[in-house]
Design a protein around this motif. Structure first.
Motif, PDB file in Angstrom:
ATOM      1  N   GLY A  70       0.818  -1.197   0.000  1.00  0.00           N
ATOM      2  CA  GLY A  70       0.000   0.000   0.000  1.00  0.00           C
ATOM      3  C   GLY A  70       0.853   1.247   0.000  1.00  0.00           C
ATOM      4  O   GLY A  70       2.061   1.203   0.212  1.00  0.00           O
ATOM      5  N   ARG A  71       0.209   2.385  -0.256  1.00  0.00           N
ATOM      6  CA  ARG A  71       0.940   3.648  -0.216  1.00  0.00           C
ATOM      7  C   ARG A  71       1.298   4.023   1.213  1.00  0.00           C
ATOM      8  O   ARG A  71       2.240   4.783   1.446  1.00  0.00           O
ATOM      9  CB  ARG A  71       0.070   4.752  -0.833  1.00  0.00           C
ATOM     10  CG  ARG A  71      -0.385   4.457  -2.264  1.00  0.00           C
ATOM     11  CD  ARG A  71       0.796   4.339  -3.206  1.00  0.00           C
ATOM     12  NE  ARG A  71       0.360   3.969  -4.558  1.00  0.00           N
ATOM     13  CZ  ARG A  71       1.186   3.752  -5.574  1.00  0.00           C
ATOM     14  NH1 ARG A  71       2.489   3.838  -5.381  1.00  0.00           N
ATOM     15  NH2 ARG A  71       0.715   3.416  -6.762  1.00  0.00           N
ATOM     16  N   ILE A  74       0.272  -0.917   6.325  1.00  0.00           N
ATOM     17  CA  ILE A  74      -0.970  -1.684   6.441  1.00  0.00           C
ATOM     18  C   ILE A  74      -1.195  -2.010   7.911  1.00  0.00           C
ATOM     19  O   ILE A  74      -0.329  -2.582   8.577  1.00  0.00           O
ATOM     20  CB  ILE A  74      -0.894  -2.965   5.598  1.00  0.00           C
ATOM     21  CG1 ILE A  74      -0.697  -2.599   4.112  1.00  0.00           C
ATOM     22  CG2 ILE A  74      -2.138  -3.821   5.780  1.00  0.00           C
ATOM     23  CD1 ILE A  74      -0.418  -3.793   3.224  1.00  0.00           C
ATOM     24  N   HIS A 251      -9.333   0.921  -1.206  1.00  0.00           N
ATOM     25  CA  HIS A 251      -7.952   1.057  -0.766  1.00  0.00           C
ATOM     26  C   HIS A 251      -7.039   1.131  -1.987  1.00  0.00           C
ATOM     27  O   HIS A 251      -7.374   0.623  -3.063  1.00  0.00           O
ATOM     28  CB  HIS A 251      -7.542  -0.124   0.119  1.00  0.00           C
ATOM     29  CG  HIS A 251      -8.371  -0.246   1.366  1.00  0.00           C
ATOM     30  ND1 HIS A 251      -9.565  -0.916   1.386  1.00  0.00           N
ATOM     31  CD2 HIS A 251      -8.180   0.235   2.624  1.00  0.00           C
ATOM     32  CE1 HIS A 251     -10.088  -0.869   2.609  1.00  0.00           C
ATOM     33  NE2 HIS A 251      -9.252  -0.168   3.378  1.00  0.00           N
ATOM     34  N   GLU A 252      -5.885   1.700  -1.822  1.00  0.00           N
ATOM     35  CA  GLU A 252      -4.939   1.831  -2.915  1.00  0.00           C
ATOM     36  C   GLU A 252      -3.768   0.890  -2.685  1.00  0.00           C
ATOM     37  O   GLU A 252      -2.977   1.067  -1.758  1.00  0.00           O
ATOM     38  CB  GLU A 252      -4.439   3.274  -3.018  1.00  0.00           C
ATOM     39  CG  GLU A 252      -3.586   3.525  -4.255  1.00  0.00           C
ATOM     40  CD  GLU A 252      -3.159   4.971  -4.393  1.00  0.00           C
ATOM     41  OE1 GLU A 252      -2.457   5.296  -5.359  1.00  0.00           O
ATOM     42  OE2 GLU A 252      -3.517   5.775  -3.492  1.00  0.00           O
ATOM     43  N   TYR A 253      -3.696  -0.134  -3.528  1.00  0.00           N
ATOM     44  CA  TYR A 253      -2.619  -1.122  -3.440  1.00  0.00           C
ATOM     45  C   TYR A 253      -1.975  -1.275  -4.816  1.00  0.00           C
ATOM     46  O   TYR A 253      -2.608  -1.035  -5.851  1.00  0.00           O
ATOM     47  CB  TYR A 253      -3.143  -2.485  -2.973  1.00  0.00           C
ATOM     48  CG  TYR A 253      -3.713  -2.471  -1.572  1.00  0.00           C
ATOM     49  CD1 TYR A 253      -2.882  -2.494  -0.463  1.00  0.00           C
ATOM     50  CD2 TYR A 253      -5.103  -2.431  -1.365  1.00  0.00           C
ATOM     51  CE1 TYR A 253      -3.407  -2.483   0.820  1.00  0.00           C
ATOM     52  CE2 TYR A 253      -5.625  -2.417  -0.082  1.00  0.00           C
ATOM     53  CZ  TYR A 253      -4.768  -2.437   1.004  1.00  0.00           C
ATOM     54  OH  TYR A 253      -5.290  -2.415   2.268  1.00  0.00           O
TER      55      TYR A 253
END
Length: 418
Positions: A70-71, A74, A251-253
């Motif tokens: 992730g950015r 986590i 979510h951004e992954y």
């Protein structure tokens, strides 16, 4: 046992007679040349298979097939792992955190990539436990700031199990007194040896909890998840699909697979195998086409015999078949002998090279240059069959021109000066 006339005469011509020892010697050298070509091709292809296998099992057994990151750190990696495991291509999932920096000890410095892992989960996605010379993953207890390093790094830094190392992070802390690097002491509790210089010299392992504290994260936060797939060659597509499905939840992954970290090396090995195989096939072709010169000499030597056979009623087709049989016998014997010796050599080349290295005290493969420090070999039946088939086909085609010339011998011309 009944044998056709052309088979009987063709096999007889491969054996020495009182007046054609030189021709038989040329036949023998053709067999030896073909056999050596087959041996070399089988051994080299087996070595290339060995590099391919070691790359897939050792190097790609230590590095992840793919990662999901992730950015931001986590928080609940267990819940994320449960979602990832829903994909049928995923065999196992484990959390990780990475941090680059320097290790120092006694004035010596070595760069390092620390892989922080969960000791209870790491064996599901990595084979590192099988390469531990000292210590075990369970020694990486949370809060202990213990570390497992590669043997090349340990040698360079001059440390053994029980020593302490200083890790210097590539960040500084700003204080009223000035800027200070982030430093932490680690205890060496284990040493591993994979045989790959990149891993043995620059990779270390620690506990997730310890590296989270060093990163100033919460103790339960991780950088991402390591994924192991049923088919590592499907890793790019599968990892991308997983990242996209997780992003759909808000979510951004993003995904990172082994083809982007070690893919160039693997592709180089596969390409080298193809190119070297083609070049060695030319060696086999040269050896096979030596049969042409052998049979041309035999045809010249046997013109009187050919004329007599023609006068006795042998057809041009039978004459042609006689010399095709002779060339094929040379090819078959050379190929079978080469295959037997090639198989024997391929099965023992690793041990032979290791013995030679010990005798002369020199390493042919330096792990600082190559990704492994020994010569691997993996014999594959498909390669042996392919090499033998290619040698036999080339040998057969090499018989056609001399046999055609023999069939065109005119009895009157051949017997004029007999």
């Amino acid at each position: 046992m009944f044998r056709p006339l052309f088979v009987f005469i063709g096999t007889r011509y491969t054996r020495a007679k009182r007046r054609n020892h030189f021709v038989s010697f040329i036949s023998l050298t053709s067999m030896i040349g073909l056999a050596l070509g087959v041996v070399v091709m089988i051994v080299v292809l087996s070595v290339m298979n060995g590099f391919d296998y070691e790359m897939r099992t050792r190097v790609l057994g230590m590095v992840p097939h793919a990662t999901i990151q992730g950015r931001q750190p986590i928080d609940d990696w267990q819940a994320l792992a449960a979602k990832v495991k829903q994909n049928p291509e995923v065999l196992a999932v484990a959390p990780f955190t990475q941090m680059q920096g320097l290790l120092t000890h006694g004035g010596k410095v070595n760069k390092v990539l620390i892989n922080a892992v969960d000791p209870a989960e790491e064996d599901k996605v990595s084979i590192v436990s099988g390469f531990l010379k000292q210590g075990k993953l369970a020694d990486l207890e949370a809060g202990s700031f213990n570390m497992i390093i590669g043997d090349k790094a340990a040698t360079k830094l001059g440390v053994v199990v029980g020593d302490k190392l200083t890790f210097v992070a590539p960040e500084v802390t700003v204080t009223p007194a000035g800027m200070f690097p982030r430093i932490k002491r680690f205890n060496v509790v284990g040493i591993f040896h994979v045989g790959a210089g990149e891993l043995d010299g620059f990779v270390a392992m620690a506990n997730l909890h310890d590296l989270a504290l060093l990163q100033r994260w919460k103790p339960n936060q991780v950088q991402g998840l390591r994924l192991k797939f049923n088919d590592l060659f499907q890793a790019p597509r599968t990892a991308w699909n997983i990242a996209q499905s997780l992003a759909a939840d808000g979510h951004e992954y993003y995904s990172l697979d082994w083809t982007r970290t070690h893919g160039n090396l693997y592709q180089a090995i596969r390409m080298e195998k193809s190119i070297i195989g083609l070049l060695l096939l030319l060696i086999v072709a040269v050896a096979a086409f030596n049969i042409i010169s052998t049979l041309v000499m035999v045809v010249t030597d046997k013109q009187g015999d050919i004329a007599i056979l023609r006068t006795l009623g042998a057809t041009p087709g039978q004459i042609m078949a006689i010399f095709m049989v002779q060339g094929t016998v040379i090819g078959v014997i050379g190929t079978l002998v080469g295959a037997a010796l090639g198989i024997l050599a391929a099965l023992n080349v690793s041990a032979a090279i290791a013995l030679l290295e010990r005798m002369i005290g020199h390493k042919f493969l330096n792990s600082d240059v190559y990704f492994i420090d020994y010569l691997p070999s993996q014999l594959m039946a498909s390669d042996v069959l392919l090499v033998c088939a290619a040698a036999l086909v080339l040998s057969f085609f090499a018989t056609l021109y001399p046999a055609w010339r023999a069939a065109r011998v005119q009895p009157a011309e051949a017997l004029r000066y007999e």
